[in-house]
Design an enzyme around this catalytic site. Sequence first.
Site, PDB file in Angstrom:
ATOM      1  N   ARG A  38      30.825  54.504  47.592  1.00  0.00           N
ATOM      2  CA  ARG A  38      30.135  53.597  48.523  1.00  0.00           C
ATOM      3  C   ARG A  38      30.234  54.106  49.963  1.00  0.00           C
ATOM      4  NH1 ARG A  38      26.258  49.935  49.599  1.00  0.00           N
ATOM      5  NH2 ARG A  38      26.957  48.246  50.957  1.00  0.00           N
ATOM      6  N   GLN A 127      37.728  43.047  46.188  1.00  0.00           N
ATOM      7  CA  GLN A 127      37.513  43.095  47.643  1.00  0.00           C
ATOM      8  C   GLN A 127      36.924  44.449  48.059  1.00  0.00           C
ATOM      9  OE1 GLN A 127      38.074  40.281  49.050  1.00  0.00           O
ATOM     10  NE2 GLN A 127      37.588  40.808  51.146  1.00  0.00           N
ATOM     11  N   HIS A 129      35.141  46.353  46.321  1.00  0.00           N
ATOM     12  CA  HIS A 129      33.751  46.418  45.837  1.00  0.00           C
ATOM     13  C   HIS A 129      32.812  45.537  46.663  1.00  0.00           C
ATOM     14  CE1 HIS A 129      35.429  48.380  42.300  1.00  0.00           C
ATOM     15  NE2 HIS A 129      34.213  48.593  41.854  1.00  0.00           N
ATOM     16  N   GLY A 131      30.521  42.579  47.821  1.00  0.00           N
ATOM     17  CA  GLY A 131      29.714  41.628  47.048  1.00  0.00           C
ATOM     18  C   GLY A 131      29.505  42.074  45.608  1.00  0.00           C
ATOM     19  N   GLU A 154      51.596  32.574  27.571  1.00  0.00           N
ATOM     20  CA  GLU A 154      52.961  32.984  27.170  1.00  0.00           C
ATOM     21  C   GLU A 154      53.985  32.638  28.251  1.00  0.00           C
ATOM     22  OE1 GLU A 154      53.547  33.511  24.255  1.00  0.00           O
ATOM     23  OE2 GLU A 154      51.580  34.066  23.479  1.00  0.00           O
ATOM     24  N   GLN A 158      55.877  30.405  36.947  1.00  0.00           N
ATOM     25  CA  GLN A 158      56.947  29.471  37.319  1.00  0.00           C
ATOM     26  C   GLN A 158      57.989  29.365  36.198  1.00  0.00           C
ATOM     27  OE1 GLN A 158      53.595  28.947  37.830  1.00  0.00           O
ATOM     28  NE2 GLN A 158      53.845  29.335  40.006  1.00  0.00           N
TER      29      GLN A 158
END
Length: 291
Positions: A38, A127, A129, A131, A154, A158
């Site tokens: 890009r 991010q 990439h 849009g 699984e 927390q």
Amino acid sequence: MIKYVMSLMNGARLAVSAQALGIAQAAYEEAVKYANEREQFGQAIVHFPAVFQMLKKMQVEIETARMLLYRTALYVDYEDMYERKAGKGENVKAELKYATAMAGFLTPLAKFTITEMANKVAYDAVQIHGGCGYMKDFPVERLARDARITNIYEGTTQLQVVAAIGGVTTNVLEKEWATLQNLEVKELAGEKEIILGYVEQLQQTVSDVLELKNKDFHDFVANYLVEIASIIYRCALFLPVAEAHEEKRELFHYYLNESATRIDYLIKEIRSLKDHYGESIVDLKADFVIK
Ligand SMILES: Cc1cc2nc3c(=O)[nH]c(=O)nc-3n(C[C@H](O)[C@H](O)[C@H](O)COP(=O)(O)OP(=O)(O)OC[C@H]3O[C@@H](n4cnc5c(N)ncnc54)[C@H](O)[C@@H]3O)c2cc1C
């Protein structure tokens, strides 16, 4: 029966950790590829510091997560091996006890660390990439969705903290720290001392928390303590690798530097919570409890 179910759950937790690591690796590779393809403002986006900073963080987190996963798998294998030996009447009681304690502690520590890491890596891969990352045309969209379940099924993150915190407060890693202390390093002797310094800081922070004798406070900061233990253990796993392989040193130093900042932040956060709230930490739920 309970022992059997727990062992099944731990096996699945290790598998989910491996799944998360694979997702993170794939997301990272997609991000590197896209950042090189890009172009914006006349250059490939990989040349923007804001972009290669995200890639660097991904690279080091994946590398250290892999070390933690393999070490966890090693202790799970040891436990299995010593169980078989004990079954054949061999006297391996002490070895089996240690392998069981380590496998029992490292399995939730690995799931906590690796599945959260995979989420962050997949998030940043989207991010990078821009849009396009949000669209189904690119694989990172799928990888980000797949990463999202790993820290839920699984046993949520927390619950992994609930499973691992006892190992942190009872210093299950004591022998591992002793191994680190006795490790012979030439090139990275100073770095070894830095890591041992982190171990001392962790132990001091654990006693500060336990001293309060307050369950709510203990549970409130448990994820911070587990994260600190995970970071230090990964530093300790990385040290001999970086000592033996010069090409790994830059990444090791990057990780050590990141660790210093994060550990310092977490310890300050725990201390400040203790000073400001202490036992009254339980009052923080008042805004959310619907009467
Ligand atoms: C795609 C998918 C596949 C699944 N596959 C299976 C499967 O094959 N087999 C199977 O048995 N299950 C499976 N599940 C269920 C999955 O394991 C549970 O969703 C997961 O364990 C979380 O339980 P829960 O949804 O009941 O959330 P809850 O337990 O209700 O948790 C809700 C929130 O409360 C928090 N919480 C709960 N208890 C505590 C605590 N003690 N301390 C701190 N925080 C706490 C949690 O972390 C979470 O943030 C699957 C789920 C999905 C979405």
